[in-house]
Design a protein around this motif. Sequence first.
Motif, PDB file in Angstrom:
ATOM      1  N   MET A   1       0.992  -1.225  -0.022  1.00 36.29           N
ATOM      2  CA  MET A   1      -0.074   0.040   0.033  1.00 36.29           C
ATOM      3  C   MET A   1       0.940   1.301  -0.016  1.00 36.29           C
ATOM      4  SD  MET A   1      -3.020  -1.233  -0.081  1.00 36.29           S
ATOM      5  CE  MET A   1      -4.017  -2.442   0.126  1.00 36.29           C
ATOM      6  N   ARG A   2       2.101   1.084   0.548  1.00 38.66           N
ATOM      7  CA  ARG A   2       3.032   2.247   0.486  1.00 38.66           C
ATOM      8  C   ARG A   2       3.977   2.358  -0.657  1.00 38.66           C
ATOM      9  NH1 ARG A   2       6.183   1.841   6.148  1.00 38.66           N
ATOM     10  NH2 ARG A   2       6.291  -0.312   5.240  1.00 38.66           N
ATOM     11  N   GLY A   3       3.854   1.681  -1.692  1.00 37.28           N
ATOM     12  CA  GLY A   3       4.262   1.368  -2.905  1.00 37.28           C
ATOM     13  C   GLY A   3       5.750   0.710  -2.892  1.00 37.28           C
ATOM     14  N   ILE A   4       5.763  -0.195  -1.965  1.00 37.19           N
ATOM     15  CA  ILE A   4       7.165  -0.730  -1.787  1.00 37.19           C
ATOM     16  C   ILE A   4       6.756  -2.050  -2.875  1.00 37.19           C
ATOM     17  CG2 ILE A   4       8.435  -2.302  -0.341  1.00 37.19           C
ATOM     18  CD1 ILE A   4       7.687  -0.524   1.892  1.00 37.19           C
TER      19      ILE A   4
ATOM     20  N   ASP B   1      -3.995  -5.828  -8.673  1.00 37.42           N
ATOM     21  CA  ASP B   1      -3.633  -4.847  -9.801  1.00 37.42           C
ATOM     22  C   ASP B   1      -2.642  -3.747  -9.404  1.00 37.42           C
ATOM     23  OD1 ASP B   1      -5.285  -6.101 -11.588  1.00 37.42           O
ATOM     24  OD2 ASP B   1      -7.216  -4.976 -10.420  1.00 37.42           O
ATOM     25  N   ARG B   2      -1.955  -3.791  -8.309  1.00 38.59           N
ATOM     26  CA  ARG B   2      -1.117  -2.822  -8.035  1.00 38.59           C
ATOM     27  C   ARG B   2       0.227  -3.091  -8.875  1.00 38.59           C
ATOM     28  NH1 ARG B   2      -1.827   0.772  -4.045  1.00 38.59           N
ATOM     29  NH2 ARG B   2      -3.787   0.342  -2.777  1.00 38.59           N
ATOM     30  N   ASP B   3       0.875  -1.863  -9.505  1.00 39.71           N
ATOM     31  CA  ASP B   3       2.080  -1.893 -10.185  1.00 39.71           C
ATOM     32  C   ASP B   3       3.144  -2.354  -9.564  1.00 39.71           C
ATOM     33  OD1 ASP B   3       0.754  -0.866 -12.425  1.00 39.71           O
ATOM     34  OD2 ASP B   3       1.353   1.194 -11.888  1.00 39.71           O
ATOM     35  N   ASN B   4       3.278  -2.271  -8.130  1.00 39.85           N
ATOM     36  CA  ASN B   4       4.186  -2.748  -7.244  1.00 39.85           C
ATOM     37  C   ASN B   4       4.168  -4.306  -6.958  1.00 39.85           C
ATOM     38  OD1 ASN B   4       2.269  -1.733  -5.526  1.00 39.85           O
ATOM     39  ND2 ASN B   4       3.650  -1.725  -3.956  1.00 39.85           N
ATOM     40  N   PHE B   5       3.140  -4.952  -7.144  1.00 36.51           N
ATOM     41  CA  PHE B   5       2.748  -6.275  -6.613  1.00 36.51           C
ATOM     42  C   PHE B   5       2.947  -7.070  -8.011  1.00 36.51           C
ATOM     43  CE2 PHE B   5       0.013  -9.772  -5.731  1.00 36.51           C
ATOM     44  CZ  PHE B   5       0.758 -10.187  -4.355  1.00 36.51           C
ATOM     45  N   ARG B   6       3.658  -8.375  -7.896  1.00 42.64           N
ATOM     46  CA  ARG B   6       3.771  -9.417  -8.446  1.00 42.64           C
ATOM     47  C   ARG B   6       3.632 -10.748  -7.863  1.00 42.64           C
ATOM     48  NH1 ARG B   6       3.542  -5.900 -11.317  1.00 42.64           N
ATOM     49  NH2 ARG B   6       4.837  -4.839 -12.968  1.00 42.64           N
ATOM     50  N   ILE B   7       2.904 -11.684  -8.331  1.00 42.39           N
ATOM     51  CA  ILE B   7       2.595 -13.199  -7.713  1.00 42.39           C
ATOM     52  C   ILE B   7       3.063 -14.243  -9.051  1.00 42.39           C
ATOM     53  CG2 ILE B   7       0.427 -13.291  -8.312  1.00 42.39           C
ATOM     54  CD1 ILE B   7       0.299 -15.010  -5.563  1.00 42.39           C
TER      55      ILE B   7
END
Length: 67
Positions: free
Chosen positions: A1-4, A32-38
């Motif tokens: 949530m903080r962009g990490i 759907d956040r740009d900073n999250f990948r699974i």
Amino acid sequence: MRGIQVELIVTSEISAKMKEEPYEAILKTIIDRDNFRIYVYPKAIKIGMTVTDNCLSLGLYSKEPDF
């Protein structure tokens, strides 16, 4: 949530569990956040690792059940 930046690698078994509640609701908020990948790895994973700005946690699994 903080962009990490977060990258998560899980087995197929864990991926299936993540599609159940309460995990599914949590994933819907971050998927759907740009900073999250699974990523789903089809075989057993023999290492566990967490890296943050302040910490490195490394878990290695032994072949010996009593170790």
